[in-house]
Design a protein around this motif. Structure first.
Motif, short mmCIF file in Angstrom:
data_model
loop_
_atom_site.label_atom_id
_atom_site.label_comp_id
_atom_site.label_asym_id
_atom_site.label_seq_id
_atom_site.Cartn_x
_atom_site.Cartn_y
_atom_site.Cartn_z
N VAL A 1 37.14 44.54 49.05
CA VAL A 1 37.05 44.80 47.61
C VAL A 1 38.26 44.15 46.94
O VAL A 1 39.40 44.44 47.29
N THR A 2 38.02 43.28 45.97
CA THR A 2 39.10 42.51 45.37
C THR A 2 39.31 42.86 43.90
O THR A 2 38.51 43.58 43.30
N LEU A 3 40.42 42.37 43.37
CA LEU A 3 40.77 42.56 41.95
C LEU A 3 40.92 44.03 41.57
O LEU A 3 40.39 44.48 40.56
N ILE A 4 41.67 44.79 42.39
CA ILE A 4 41.98 46.17 42.04
C ILE A 4 43.38 46.20 41.43
O ILE A 4 44.34 45.70 42.03
N PHE A 5 43.49 46.78 40.25
CA PHE A 5 44.78 46.88 39.57
C PHE A 5 45.17 48.32 39.25
O PHE A 5 46.35 48.65 39.24
N LEU B 1 44.31 42.92 33.01
CA LEU B 1 44.43 42.20 34.27
C LEU B 1 43.09 42.05 34.98
O LEU B 1 42.80 41.00 35.56
N GLU B 2 42.25 43.08 34.93
CA GLU B 2 40.93 42.98 35.55
C GLU B 2 40.09 41.92 34.85
O GLU B 2 39.46 41.07 35.50
N ASP B 3 40.10 41.97 33.52
CA ASP B 3 39.32 41.00 32.74
C ASP B 3 39.81 39.57 33.00
O ASP B 3 39.02 38.65 33.20
N GLU B 4 41.13 39.41 32.99
CA GLU B 4 41.70 38.08 33.23
C GLU B 4 41.42 37.61 34.66
O GLU B 4 41.19 36.42 34.89
N GLY B 5 41.45 38.54 35.61
CA GLY B 5 41.21 38.18 36.99
C GLY B 5 39.83 37.59 37.20
O GLY B 5 39.66 36.56 37.86
N VAL B 6 38.83 38.25 36.62
CA VAL B 6 37.45 37.74 36.71
C VAL B 6 37.35 36.39 36.01
O VAL B 6 36.76 35.44 36.54
N ASP B 7 37.96 36.28 34.83
CA ASP B 7 37.90 35.02 34.07
C ASP B 7 38.55 33.87 34.84
O ASP B 7 38.02 32.75 34.88
N LYS B 8 39.70 34.14 35.46
CA LYS B 8 40.41 33.10 36.20
C LYS B 8 39.58 32.60 37.38
O LYS B 8 39.53 31.39 37.64
#
Length: 366
Positions: free
Chosen positions: A164-168, A339-346
């Motif tokens: 599971v990735t992108l956990i902040f 950070l979650e939103d930016e992570g998905v976008d990146k």
């Protein structure tokens, strides 16, 4: 020869994974060398890593030419290339998998980041990747978005191991652990061998400091800089201890299940003012994974200061850091959502860059 610092880290219970993969690493034997000399027992990948590996590298030319001649779509080409590398890496890491009883020796590959907010499509892609790579020491990476939570449960229920990735956020992390437990319970009910399944929860570290420090600078609150990320991760480990000592977990453990270990991701330091081994040395404890870029791995080997345990005894102090940030005007809830939103976008941007680059090569090699 092994390295004293990395030996200390491994002995303390930290599984060292490499946050990188390329065909060149595989062909030159570099990955195998890192296993024998620098205690590497796993690999993580993401769209950015593949984009950097493929673009401008001649080692992919022959396969790209074959794909171009066949007239495959760019999406199929990218998946054929990346799954081939992941499959070969899984074979290289198989000894670590066998030696650890299936805990380590794992290689991660991510579902298409464009599916991050689509539950059913994420599950379907996870099944496809599991079939394509066809190695039991694979982990399918699923982002911890709102739509990703049920996808985690469904994928595990199908007997597929998950990263599971992108956990902040701490709240989202607890939801991830709950999704894991539900998935393992369903996998057990579906007759899968739980002892062969594994999962990690990738809790991102350095990006938290980057976002928080930016806000602190605007507020003139410099005394709190560089404290949020480590505090957040330490409190995540406290949550892990609570969940994986409860009755619900105990019943699954008795059925052969392995706990979902916390994985410290994004451990390369972004601010040169901080020690380059900070997100390794400050987060040492048993039953965790630290996936490092090679530069961070080399730094830890060279001048890290690993200890036996740098997390227990810090929970009260860590909670105070987050409370002090709120008092200073930094909203934790807003930070982690951004950070979650930016992570998905990146990852979407990197995926598009990868697709565009591969399409250019397919066109050139027709």
């Amino acid at each position: 020869m092994t390295n004293k610092n990395l030996d200390t880290l491994s002995a303390a219970g930290v599984a060292i994974w490499l946050d990188d993969l390329s065909r060149k690493r595989l062909q030159t034997g570099n990955l195998a060398q890192l296993m024998s000399e620098k205690n590497v027992v796993g690999v993580t990948t993401n769209p950015t890593i593949f984009q950097k590996a493929i673009v401008g590298s001649e080692v992919y030319t022959e396969q790209l030419k074959d794909l171009a001649v066949r007239g495959v779509t760019v999406d199929e080409a990218v998946r054929m290339i990346t799954t081939a590398d992941v499959r070969d890496a899984a074979d290289v890491l198989r000894p670590a998998y066998d030696a650890s009883g299936g805990q380590d020796g794992r290689v991660s590959i991510e579902v298409d980041p464009r599916l991050a907010h689509q539950t059913a499509a994420t599950v379907a892609e996870a099944k496809q990747l599991w079939w394509l790579v066809d190695r039991e020491n694979l982990l399918i990476k699923i982002p911890a978005t709102r739509a990703g939570l049920p996808a985690i449960t469904e994928t595990l229920a199908a007997g597929i191991s998950v990263n599971v990735t992108l956990i902040f956020s701490l709240e989202r992390y607890r939801e991830v652990m709950d999704a894991f437990l539900a998935g393992i319970e369903q996998a057990h009910a579906n007759g899968y061998d739980l002892s062969k399944m594994a999962s990690v929860a990738s809790f991102f570290v350095s990006r938290v400091d980057t976002e928080v420090d930016k806000r602190l600078d605007k507020l003139g609150k410099n005394e709190l800089r560089g404290k949020a990320a480590v505090a957040n991760a330490r409190l995540a480990y406290q949550a892990y201890e609570e969940v994986f000592s409860g009755e619900r977990w105990t019943a699954l453990a008795q059925a052969g299940a392995k706990p979902q270990r916390p994985l410290w991701a994004s451990t390369g330091v972004k601010d040169p003012a901080y020690p380059d081994t900070m997100y390794v040395d400050e987060l040492i404890v048993r039953h965790v994974v630290n996936t490092m870029p090679e530069a961070t791995l080399d730094a830890e080997a060279d001048h890290g200061k690993p200890v036996e345990d740098s997390i227990h005894g810090t929970y009260e102090e860590s909670r105070k850091v987050l409370d002090d940030l709120e008092a200073a005007g930094v909203s934790y809830d807003d930070v982690v959502q951004v950070l979650e939103d930016e992570g998905v976008d990146k990852f979407e941007v990197s995926w598009k860059e990868l697709l565009d680059s591969v399409q250019g090569e397919l066109d050139r090699l027709k």
